[in-house]
Motif scaffolding. Structure first.
Motif, PDB file in Angstrom:
ATOM      1  N   GLY A 271       3.857  12.355   2.451  1.00 45.79           N
ATOM      2  CA  GLY A 271       3.534  12.807   3.802  1.00 45.79           C
ATOM      3  C   GLY A 271       2.365  12.053   4.399  1.00 45.79           C
ATOM      4  O   GLY A 271       1.566  12.628   5.135  1.00 45.79           O
ATOM      5  N   ARG A 272       2.244  10.749   4.073  1.00 47.33           N
ATOM      6  CA  ARG A 272       1.132   9.939   4.566  1.00 47.33           C
ATOM      7  C   ARG A 272       1.664   8.758   5.381  1.00 47.33           C
ATOM      8  O   ARG A 272       2.793   8.306   5.189  1.00 47.33           O
ATOM      9  CB  ARG A 272       0.280   9.399   3.416  1.00 47.33           C
ATOM     10  N   MET A 273       0.834   8.267   6.280  1.00 42.80           N
ATOM     11  CA  MET A 273       1.116   7.049   7.028  1.00 42.80           C
ATOM     12  C   MET A 273       0.032   6.034   6.732  1.00 42.80           C
ATOM     13  O   MET A 273      -1.151   6.373   6.744  1.00 42.80           O
ATOM     14  CB  MET A 273       1.132   7.331   8.535  1.00 42.80           C
ATOM     15  N   VAL A 274       0.415   4.790   6.441  1.00 44.86           N
ATOM     16  CA  VAL A 274      -0.588   3.758   6.196  1.00 44.86           C
ATOM     17  C   VAL A 274      -1.042   3.182   7.539  1.00 44.86           C
ATOM     18  O   VAL A 274      -0.300   3.205   8.525  1.00 44.86           O
ATOM     19  CB  VAL A 274      -0.041   2.631   5.295  1.00 44.86           C
ATOM     20  N   GLY A 275      -2.274   2.686   7.573  1.00 41.91           N
ATOM     21  CA  GLY A 275      -2.796   2.133   8.813  1.00 41.91           C
ATOM     22  C   GLY A 275      -3.949   1.186   8.556  1.00 41.91           C
ATOM     23  O   GLY A 275      -4.443   1.073   7.425  1.00 41.91           O
ATOM     24  N   LEU A 276      -4.362   0.504   9.611  1.00 46.50           N
ATOM     25  CA  LEU A 276      -5.511  -0.394   9.562  1.00 46.50           C
ATOM     26  C   LEU A 276      -6.528   0.088  10.582  1.00 46.50           C
ATOM     27  O   LEU A 276      -6.228   0.161  11.781  1.00 46.50           O
ATOM     28  CB  LEU A 276      -5.081  -1.824   9.894  1.00 46.50           C
TER      29      LEU A 276
ATOM     30  N   TYR B 274       0.832  -1.212   0.000  1.00 46.61           N
ATOM     31  CA  TYR B 274       0.000   0.000   0.000  1.00 46.61           C
ATOM     32  C   TYR B 274       0.866   1.261   0.000  1.00 46.61           C
ATOM     33  O   TYR B 274       0.541   2.248  -0.660  1.00 46.61           O
ATOM     34  CB  TYR B 274      -0.926  -0.024   1.213  1.00 46.61           C
ATOM     35  N   ALA B 275       1.991   1.220   0.725  1.00 44.14           N
ATOM     36  CA  ALA B 275       2.897   2.374   0.773  1.00 44.14           C
ATOM     37  C   ALA B 275       3.443   2.688  -0.617  1.00 44.14           C
ATOM     38  O   ALA B 275       3.508   3.857  -1.031  1.00 44.14           O
ATOM     39  CB  ALA B 275       4.053   2.093   1.744  1.00 44.14           C
ATOM     40  N   VAL B 276       3.817   1.644  -1.360  1.00 46.29           N
ATOM     41  CA  VAL B 276       4.313   1.843  -2.727  1.00 46.29           C
ATOM     42  C   VAL B 276       3.199   2.411  -3.613  1.00 46.29           C
ATOM     43  O   VAL B 276       3.420   3.337  -4.407  1.00 46.29           O
ATOM     44  CB  VAL B 276       4.841   0.518  -3.308  1.00 46.29           C
TER      45      VAL B 276
ATOM     46  N   PHE C  27      -7.861  -0.648   5.192  1.00 46.52           N
ATOM     47  CA  PHE C  27      -6.558  -0.004   5.057  1.00 46.52           C
ATOM     48  C   PHE C  27      -6.757   1.464   4.693  1.00 46.52           C
ATOM     49  O   PHE C  27      -7.488   1.796   3.757  1.00 46.52           O
ATOM     50  CB  PHE C  27      -5.706  -0.734   4.017  1.00 46.52           C
ATOM     51  N   VAL C  28      -6.116   2.322   5.461  1.00 44.25           N
ATOM     52  CA  VAL C  28      -6.316   3.764   5.340  1.00 44.25           C
ATOM     53  C   VAL C  28      -4.962   4.457   5.322  1.00 44.25           C
ATOM     54  O   VAL C  28      -3.910   3.840   5.547  1.00 44.25           O
ATOM     55  CB  VAL C  28      -7.158   4.295   6.527  1.00 44.25           C
ATOM     56  N   ASP C  29      -4.965   5.756   5.046  1.00 42.83           N
ATOM     57  CA  ASP C  29      -3.737   6.545   5.175  1.00 42.83           C
ATOM     58  C   ASP C  29      -4.070   7.897   5.786  1.00 42.83           C
ATOM     59  O   ASP C  29      -5.157   8.444   5.577  1.00 42.83           O
ATOM     60  CB  ASP C  29      -3.041   6.707   3.815  1.00 42.83           C
ATOM     61  N   TYR C  30      -3.125   8.396   6.567  1.00 44.28           N
ATOM     62  CA  TYR C  30      -3.319   9.636   7.317  1.00 44.28           C
ATOM     63  C   TYR C  30      -2.156  10.596   7.082  1.00 44.28           C
ATOM     64  O   TYR C  30      -1.065  10.187   6.671  1.00 44.28           O
ATOM     65  CB  TYR C  30      -3.411   9.348   8.822  1.00 44.28           C
TER      66      TYR C  30
END
Length: 319
Positions: A281-286, A270-272, A291-294
């Protein structure tokens, strides 16, 4: 974007290698060159950078730790160090950076983002203390390591009718101690987020003893008190046999659980994907199994709401 870099920073966590593997192979799948940056931000400053291929990440998904190694960097905290890091990235033609780590690592990513450099963060820490994600890479594996120890100690505590104080990692975050205490049936749990007095622990042990209970497990996060002080006070006030077990760095090592491997792999891919879509400038998360990004420049402190709910549940079940 033709070149992406990846580094791990801060404390290692089981599953980091799975995330590295996912980033590398996702990049190659999309015809992107990928460069590994060794020894975290310090290695970035020092130019410890090497191109990775498919074989570079073969047979690492099942291994704990991080093949890219990790280190602390005082140099990167300075303006000069950050500028040198960007110069190295430019020298190697790296156009985007994936950073795996905890809140300290993300603060570094935030600095690079503020200077206009595209970064994506992947949360990797056994503390599970990052806002914006329900789980961080390594938490599930570390939790199961703690639970295995608690179960074994419970056996000997029962056999010898002793009080055991078990200290888990968690200087500022009590998730490991809380989840392990709830899953392991601990009689008392002490964590940094919720104030619990030693008197409360003593009284709970005393009430249990009055109804015939002859052993107890006290689960302690390292940032919530001193295990030896608690054990000594129990011994002095109740005259019970006490023992202390500090689990230490055993919690960080070991082969990652299937869950950590899958989550890490999905985070990496997901990061790629975010970088390829022009995100930075995003962080991936669950979150809620999605799966989301902030925004990586936001606040990394986790809400105490769920912690309070779990703590209250544990208190109800350990009466």
């Amino acid at each position: 974007m033709k070149r992406i870099g990846i580094l791990t920073s801060g404390g290692d966590a089981p599953g980091m290698n799975a995330a590295i593997r996912a980033v590398v192979r996702s990049c190659i799948y999309h015809d992107i060159e990928v460069f590994g940056i060794y020894y975290g931000y310090q290695g970035l400053i020092d130019g410890e950078i090497k191109q990775l291929d498919i074989g570079s990440v073969g047979d690492i998904i099942q291994k704990g730790g991080t093949m890219l190694f990790s280190s602390r960097s005082e140099d990167f905290k300075t303006e000069e160090g950050q500028q040198k890091a960007i110069e190295q990235l430019n020298h190697y033609g790296i156009e985007g950076l994936v950073i795996i780590g905890g809140d300290g690592s993300f603060k570094g990513a935030k600095k690079l983002t503020e200077k206009g450099y595209p970064c994506i963060g992947i949360p990797g820490t056994i503390d599970n203390d990052i806002a914006g994600t329900d789980y961080t890479i390594g938490f599930d594996t570390a939790l199961n390591t703690v639970i295995e120890a608690v179960d074994k100690i419970r056996d000997t505590a029962t056999s010898h009718e002793r009080i055991y104080v078990i200290e888990a990692m968690g200087r500022d975050a009590g998730d490991l101690a809380l989840w392990a205490g709830l899953a392991g049936g601990a009689e008392s749990i002490l964590i940094p987020e919720i104030k619990t007095s030693y008197d409360d622990v003593i009284q709970k042990i005393k009430r249990g003893h009055e109804r015939g209970k002859r052993h107890s497990i006290i689960m302690l996060a390292e940032g919530a008190g001193n295990a030896y002080d608690i054990a000594e006070r129990i011994k002095d006030e109740l005259n019970f046999s006490t023992r202390v077990t500090i689990l230490g760095h055993t919690q960080r090592g070991g082969s990652p659980s299937a869950y950590d491997r899958v989550i890490a792999s999905r985070f990496g891919a997901y990061a790629v994907e975010l970088l390829l879509n022009g995100k930075q400038g995003r962080m991936v998360g669950l979150e809620n199994n999605q799966f989301v990004d902030y925004d990586l420049t936001g606040n990394f402190d986790k809400s105490n709401k769920e912690i309070e709910e779990l703590y209250n549940l544990s208190s109800q079940l350990s009466i």
